[in-house]
Enzyme design. Structure first.
Site, mmCIF file in Angstrom:
data_model
loop_
_atom_site.group_PDB
_atom_site.id
_atom_site.type_symbol
_atom_site.label_atom_id
_atom_site.label_comp_id
_atom_site.label_asym_id
_atom_site.label_seq_id
_atom_site.Cartn_x
_atom_site.Cartn_y
_atom_site.Cartn_z
ATOM 1 N N ASN A 21 -27.769 7.384 -11.895
ATOM 2 C CA ASN A 21 -28.927 6.468 -11.978
ATOM 3 C C ASN A 21 -29.743 6.735 -13.242
ATOM 4 O O ASN A 21 -30.282 5.800 -13.839
ATOM 5 C CB ASN A 21 -29.791 6.586 -10.719
ATOM 6 C CG ASN A 21 -29.156 5.885 -9.539
ATOM 7 O OD1 ASN A 21 -29.007 4.669 -9.541
ATOM 8 N ND2 ASN A 21 -28.733 6.654 -8.546
ATOM 9 N N MET A 94 -33.963 16.410 -5.588
ATOM 10 C CA MET A 94 -33.844 16.964 -4.237
ATOM 11 C C MET A 94 -35.062 17.773 -3.771
ATOM 12 O O MET A 94 -34.947 18.567 -2.844
ATOM 13 C CB MET A 94 -32.582 17.821 -4.130
ATOM 14 C CG MET A 94 -31.296 17.054 -4.399
ATOM 15 S SD MET A 94 -31.100 15.632 -3.311
ATOM 16 C CE MET A 94 -30.565 16.460 -1.819
ATOM 17 N N ARG A 95 -36.189 17.578 -4.401
ATOM 18 C CA ARG A 95 -37.414 18.267 -3.963
ATOM 19 C C ARG A 95 -38.389 17.257 -3.397
ATOM 20 O O ARG A 95 -38.446 16.114 -3.854
ATOM 21 C CB ARG A 95 -38.094 18.961 -5.143
ATOM 22 C CG ARG A 95 -37.209 19.927 -5.862
ATOM 23 C CD ARG A 95 -37.197 21.260 -5.168
ATOM 24 N NE ARG A 95 -36.155 22.118 -5.731
ATOM 25 C CZ ARG A 95 -35.959 23.366 -5.351
ATOM 26 N NH1 ARG A 95 -36.711 23.899 -4.408
ATOM 27 N NH2 ARG A 95 -35.000 24.078 -5.902
ATOM 28 N N ILE A 96 -39.160 17.700 -2.402
ATOM 29 C CA ILE A 96 -40.185 16.814 -1.851
ATOM 30 C C ILE A 96 -41.494 17.112 -2.574
ATOM 31 O O ILE A 96 -41.978 18.249 -2.564
ATOM 32 C CB ILE A 96 -40.298 17.016 -0.326
ATOM 33 C CG1 ILE A 96 -38.977 16.596 0.315
ATOM 34 C CG2 ILE A 96 -41.473 16.197 0.243
ATOM 35 C CD1 ILE A 96 -38.888 16.836 1.800
ATOM 36 N N HIS A 113 -32.958 5.275 -2.678
ATOM 37 C CA HIS A 113 -32.427 5.932 -1.486
ATOM 38 C C HIS A 113 -31.171 5.184 -1.034
ATOM 39 O O HIS A 113 -31.161 3.954 -0.988
ATOM 40 C CB HIS A 113 -33.499 5.901 -0.386
ATOM 41 C CG HIS A 113 -33.052 6.610 0.861
ATOM 42 N ND1 HIS A 113 -33.060 7.984 0.963
ATOM 43 C CD2 HIS A 113 -32.546 6.146 2.024
ATOM 44 C CE1 HIS A 113 -32.587 8.325 2.153
ATOM 45 N NE2 HIS A 113 -32.269 7.236 2.816
HETATM 46 C C1 GRF Z 1 -28.107 8.600 -5.114
HETATM 47 O O1 GRF Z 1 -27.248 8.238 -4.079
HETATM 48 C C2 GRF Z 1 -29.546 8.314 -4.738
HETATM 49 O O2 GRF Z 1 -29.688 7.196 -3.911
HETATM 50 C C3 GRF Z 1 -29.926 9.558 -3.982
HETATM 51 O O3 GRF Z 1 -29.287 10.599 -4.677
HETATM 52 C C4 GRF Z 1 -28.134 10.095 -5.361
HETATM 53 C C5 GRF Z 1 -28.270 10.430 -6.811
HETATM 54 O O4 GRF Z 1 -27.140 10.076 -7.548
HETATM 55 N N1 GRF Z 1 -31.349 9.691 -3.869
HETATM 56 P P1 GRF Z 1 -27.131 10.197 -9.133
HETATM 57 O O5 GRF Z 1 -27.490 11.643 -9.463
HETATM 58 O O6 GRF Z 1 -28.134 9.235 -9.687
HETATM 59 O O7 GRF Z 1 -25.731 9.880 -9.551
#
Ligand code: GRF
Length: 193
Positions: A21, A94-96, A113
């Site tokens: 992303n 991965m952190r809140i 998400h």
């Molecule tokens: C994606 O599936 C996103 O929706 C989730 O974590 C993943 C991240 O993928 N929150 P990337 O690192 O952008 O390839």
């Protein structure tokens, strides 16, 4: 959203891994018509694909240790403010984030998400939708609020679940859709002014 447009607005992407992303936001930001430029990449992990991508493309990047969360967030806040960041895109981070952090960037933090929120908040979405024999899954871009995966929805897109789907296979198809949806959602919030 109270973001000043006109010139391209400085944006930060937060990651913890692969960065697909991140890549799609970066490619979008490079377009003449885009309203953002990607100024900073923040990560809580070294040696990940996303950081390698940032380095290769000469995007300022910072890896911050979260051993002490309060300290880490303060460091990030100072860095973002110094760089006049006006939009934060969480992309597999991965952190809140704490309430305090979210308040400092009110309505300026968005997340992607891999489910059709409000269904399947949290982790392991693909496993859960398959186990529950859902017909559709998908992905959602939403504003980040103090409650996990619960902020206002900006855009979402459905993906059909096939009978033969395994979590990995579905994840791959949803991710392809995510990568297209994220730039569209950014475009949408920035044209809301
Ligand atoms: C994606 O599936 C996103 O929706 C989730 O974590 C993943 C991240 O993928 N929150 P990337 O690192 O952008 O390839």
């Amino acid at each position: 959203m109270e973001i000043s447009t006109g010139k391209k607005i400085p944006c930060a992407v937060f990651i913890s891994g692969r960065g697909s992303n991140l890549k799609s936001i970066f490619n979008y930001s490079k377009k003449k018509s885009s309203k953002i430029y990607l100024k900073i990449v923040i990560s809580d992990r070294h040696k990940i694909k996303g950081i390698r991508f940032a380095k290769k493309n000469k995007i300022t990047n910072k890896v911050i240790s979260f051993k002490n969360k309060k300290k880490a967030e303060q460091q990030i806040l100072d860095f973002l403010k110094k760089n006049n960041i006006q939009l934060i895109c969480l992309a597999g981070f991965m952190r809140i984030l704490s309430k305090n952090f979210i308040k400092s960037f009110k309505n300026k933090i968005i997340n992607i998400h891999p489910s059709l929120l409000p269904k399947y908040k949290g982790l392991n979405t693909h496993e859960r939708v398959i186990k529950n024999k859902e017909k559709f899954s998908g992905c959602t871009v939403h504003f980040v609020s103090e409650k996990l995966d619960s902020g206002k929805i900006i855009m979402q897109q459905k993906v059909k679940i096939l009978k033969s789907d395994k979590p990995k296979k579905l994840e791959k198809r949803v991710l392809t859709v995510e990568n297209k949806l994220y730039p569209k959602a950014i475009k949408k919030i920035l044209s809301m002014n």
